[in-house]
Design a protein around this motif. Structure first.
Motif, PDB file in Angstrom:
ATOM      1  N   LEU A  13     -12.268 -48.626  40.987  1.00 51.52           N
ATOM      2  CA  LEU A  13     -13.131 -49.717  40.444  1.00 51.52           C
ATOM      3  C   LEU A  13     -14.438 -50.199  40.213  1.00 51.52           C
ATOM      4  O   LEU A  13     -15.038 -51.071  40.654  1.00 51.52           O
ATOM      5  CB  LEU A  13     -12.201 -51.193  41.748  1.00 51.52           C
ATOM      6  N   THR A  14     -15.568 -48.977  40.912  1.00 51.31           N
ATOM      7  CA  THR A  14     -16.885 -49.861  40.530  1.00 51.31           C
ATOM      8  C   THR A  14     -17.622 -50.030  39.666  1.00 51.31           C
ATOM      9  O   THR A  14     -18.057 -50.412  39.395  1.00 51.31           O
ATOM     10  CB  THR A  14     -17.281 -48.347  41.711  1.00 51.31           C
ATOM     11  N   GLY A  15     -17.037 -49.172  38.413  1.00 51.77           N
ATOM     12  CA  GLY A  15     -16.569 -49.800  36.943  1.00 51.77           C
ATOM     13  C   GLY A  15     -16.458 -51.282  36.427  1.00 51.77           C
ATOM     14  O   GLY A  15     -16.380 -51.590  35.334  1.00 51.77           O
ATOM     15  N   VAL A  16     -15.362 -51.606  36.941  1.00 50.40           N
ATOM     16  CA  VAL A  16     -14.609 -52.847  36.728  1.00 50.40           C
ATOM     17  C   VAL A  16     -15.605 -54.010  37.080  1.00 50.40           C
ATOM     18  O   VAL A  16     -16.153 -54.816  37.688  1.00 50.40           O
ATOM     19  CB  VAL A  16     -12.926 -52.619  37.635  1.00 50.40           C
ATOM     20  N   THR A  17     -15.120 -54.960  35.256  1.00 52.11           N
ATOM     21  CA  THR A  17     -16.141 -55.644  35.485  1.00 52.11           C
ATOM     22  C   THR A  17     -15.595 -57.250  35.705  1.00 52.11           C
ATOM     23  O   THR A  17     -15.892 -58.227  36.039  1.00 52.11           O
ATOM     24  CB  THR A  17     -17.036 -55.908  34.389  1.00 52.11           C
ATOM     25  N   SER A  18     -14.354 -57.077  35.917  1.00 49.85           N
ATOM     26  CA  SER A  18     -13.306 -58.887  35.595  1.00 49.85           C
ATOM     27  C   SER A  18     -11.714 -58.300  35.645  1.00 49.85           C
ATOM     28  O   SER A  18     -11.850 -56.901  35.186  1.00 49.85           O
ATOM     29  CB  SER A  18     -13.687 -59.267  34.159  1.00 49.85           C
ATOM     30  N   LEU A  19     -10.800 -58.639  35.719  1.00 49.15           N
ATOM     31  CA  LEU A  19      -9.715 -58.573  35.732  1.00 49.15           C
ATOM     32  C   LEU A  19      -8.837 -59.659  36.297  1.00 49.15           C
ATOM     33  O   LEU A  19      -9.415 -60.455  36.054  1.00 49.15           O
ATOM     34  CB  LEU A  19      -9.068 -57.128  36.996  1.00 49.15           C
ATOM     35  N   ASP A  20      -7.465 -59.302  35.350  1.00 51.65           N
ATOM     36  CA  ASP A  20      -6.877 -60.628  35.077  1.00 51.65           C
ATOM     37  C   ASP A  20      -5.532 -60.526  35.980  1.00 51.65           C
ATOM     38  O   ASP A  20      -5.672 -59.583  36.497  1.00 51.65           O
ATOM     39  CB  ASP A  20      -6.685 -61.124  34.046  1.00 51.65           C
ATOM     40  N   ALA A  21      -4.460 -61.755  36.346  1.00 52.12           N
ATOM     41  CA  ALA A  21      -3.196 -61.810  37.288  1.00 52.12           C
ATOM     42  C   ALA A  21      -2.912 -60.771  36.898  1.00 52.12           C
ATOM     43  O   ALA A  21      -2.340 -59.712  37.962  1.00 52.12           O
ATOM     44  CB  ALA A  21      -2.907 -62.876  37.052  1.00 52.12           C
ATOM     45  N   ALA A  22      -2.482 -59.749  35.810  1.00 50.89           N
ATOM     46  CA  ALA A  22      -1.220 -58.983  35.113  1.00 50.89           C
ATOM     47  C   ALA A  22      -2.410 -57.621  36.040  1.00 50.89           C
ATOM     48  O   ALA A  22      -1.392 -56.447  36.175  1.00 50.89           O
ATOM     49  CB  ALA A  22      -1.311 -59.078  34.429  1.00 50.89           C
ATOM     50  N   GLY A  23      -3.792 -57.088  36.217  1.00 49.06           N
ATOM     51  CA  GLY A  23      -4.425 -56.445  36.340  1.00 49.06           C
ATOM     52  C   GLY A  23      -3.919 -56.531  37.904  1.00 49.06           C
ATOM     53  O   GLY A  23      -4.224 -55.168  38.871  1.00 49.06           O
ATOM     54  N   SER A  24      -4.517 -57.340  38.462  1.00 52.07           N
ATOM     55  CA  SER A  24      -4.223 -57.308  40.060  1.00 52.07           C
ATOM     56  C   SER A  24      -2.914 -57.356  40.469  1.00 52.07           C
ATOM     57  O   SER A  24      -2.515 -56.643  41.436  1.00 52.07           O
ATOM     58  CB  SER A  24      -4.865 -59.236  40.689  1.00 52.07           C
ATOM     59  N   LYS A  25      -2.111 -57.979  39.703  1.00 47.39           N
ATOM     60  CA  LYS A  25      -0.817 -56.992  40.351  1.00 47.39           C
ATOM     61  C   LYS A  25      -0.138 -56.464  40.126  1.00 47.39           C
ATOM     62  O   LYS A  25       0.632 -55.470  40.626  1.00 47.39           O
ATOM     63  CB  LYS A  25       0.203 -58.462  39.120  1.00 47.39           C
ATOM     64  N   PHE A  26      -0.429 -55.361  38.765  1.00 46.12           N
ATOM     65  CA  PHE A  26      -0.620 -53.435  39.180  1.00 46.12           C
ATOM     66  C   PHE A  26      -1.404 -53.149  40.269  1.00 46.12           C
ATOM     67  O   PHE A  26      -0.480 -51.933  40.676  1.00 46.12           O
ATOM     68  CB  PHE A  26      -0.974 -53.171  37.731  1.00 46.12           C
ATOM     69  N   LEU A  27      -2.830 -53.467  40.398  1.00 44.92           N
ATOM     70  CA  LEU A  27      -3.229 -52.917  41.596  1.00 44.92           C
ATOM     71  C   LEU A  27      -2.376 -52.752  42.908  1.00 44.92           C
ATOM     72  O   LEU A  27      -2.328 -52.208  43.523  1.00 44.92           O
ATOM     73  CB  LEU A  27      -4.354 -53.344  41.490  1.00 44.92           C
ATOM     74  N   ALA A  28      -2.235 -54.073  42.772  1.00 41.03           N
ATOM     75  CA  ALA A  28      -0.923 -54.070  44.260  1.00 41.03           C
ATOM     76  C   ALA A  28       0.546 -54.077  44.260  1.00 41.03           C
ATOM     77  O   ALA A  28       0.684 -52.962  45.109  1.00 41.03           O
ATOM     78  CB  ALA A  28      -0.661 -55.530  44.403  1.00 41.03           C
ATOM     79  N   ALA A  29       1.276 -53.506  42.893  1.00 48.87           N
ATOM     80  CA  ALA A  29       1.747 -52.771  42.787  1.00 48.87           C
ATOM     81  C   ALA A  29       1.657 -51.052  42.988  1.00 48.87           C
ATOM     82  O   ALA A  29       2.079 -50.272  43.989  1.00 48.87           O
ATOM     83  CB  ALA A  29       2.415 -52.137  41.893  1.00 48.87           C
ATOM     84  N   LEU A  30       0.000 -50.849  42.857  1.00 51.66           N
ATOM     85  CA  LEU A  30       0.155 -49.407  43.044  1.00 51.66           C
ATOM     86  C   LEU A  30      -0.289 -49.091  44.496  1.00 51.66           C
ATOM     87  O   LEU A  30       0.310 -47.986  44.978  1.00 51.66           O
ATOM     88  CB  LEU A  30      -1.556 -48.419  42.323  1.00 51.66           C
ATOM     89  N   HIS A  31      -1.326 -49.890  44.955  1.00 51.72           N
ATOM     90  CA  HIS A  31      -1.575 -49.829  46.387  1.00 51.72           C
ATOM     91  C   HIS A  31       0.101 -49.948  47.474  1.00 51.72           C
ATOM     92  O   HIS A  31       0.315 -49.224  48.839  1.00 51.72           O
ATOM     93  CB  HIS A  31      -2.046 -51.111  47.151  1.00 51.72           C
ATOM     94  N   ALA A  32       1.330 -50.615  47.620  1.00 50.77           N
ATOM     95  CA  ALA A  32       2.636 -50.820  47.971  1.00 50.77           C
ATOM     96  C   ALA A  32       3.207 -48.848  47.236  1.00 50.77           C
ATOM     97  O   ALA A  32       3.691 -48.660  48.202  1.00 50.77           O
ATOM     98  CB  ALA A  32       3.589 -51.601  46.943  1.00 50.77           C
ATOM     99  N   ARG A  33       2.886 -48.305  46.443  1.00 45.55           N
ATOM    100  CA  ARG A  33       2.990 -46.795  46.546  1.00 45.55           C
ATOM    101  C   ARG A  33       2.295 -46.520  46.869  1.00 45.55           C
ATOM    102  O   ARG A  33       2.636 -44.722  46.862  1.00 45.55           O
ATOM    103  CB  ARG A  33       2.729 -46.117  44.807  1.00 45.55           C
ATOM    104  N   GLY A  34       0.989 -46.643  47.638  1.00 44.42           N
ATOM    105  CA  GLY A  34       0.399 -46.035  48.877  1.00 44.42           C
ATOM    106  C   GLY A  34      -1.309 -45.023  48.221  1.00 44.42           C
ATOM    107  O   GLY A  34      -2.161 -44.722  48.284  1.00 44.42           O
TER     108      GLY A  34
END
Length: 99
Positions: free
Chosen positions: A49-70
């Protein structure tokens, strides 16, 4: 706009993101991850995520889902580190946010 670069190494699969993880770009990342992970099994999935400039709620939710999968995250800067800490329930970086 979001640029997604996939780095496929024997020990890991890394999705390097640059730009905004918001709106239709979240769906684009979902599709990219689904396709890449359907044909490969890697011990470690990373999201850079070092090049990410911003994210919205959907982006955060998807990252949380990825984290839940490890998935693991690589972040730089106070904002992204705080977002990753929130998603992963890790301690939040303090003021000054040492790199």
């Amino acid at each position: 706009m979001l640029r997604i670069t996939t780095h496929d190494c024997p020990e890991s699969l890394t999705f390097q993101l640059e730009g905004k993880l918001a709106g239709p770009w979240v769906r684009e990342l979902e599709d990219c991850c689904r396709q890449a992970l359907a044909t490969r099994r890697r011990p470690v999935v990373r999201v850079d995520l070092t090049g990410v400039t911003s994210l919205d709620a959907a982006g955060s939710k998807f990252l949380a889902a990825l984290h839940a999968r490890g998935a693991e995250f690589v972040a730089a800067g106070c904002l992204m580190k705080a977002i990753v800490a929130e998603i992963t329930n890790a301690p939040r970086p303090g003021w000054g946010c040492p790199e």
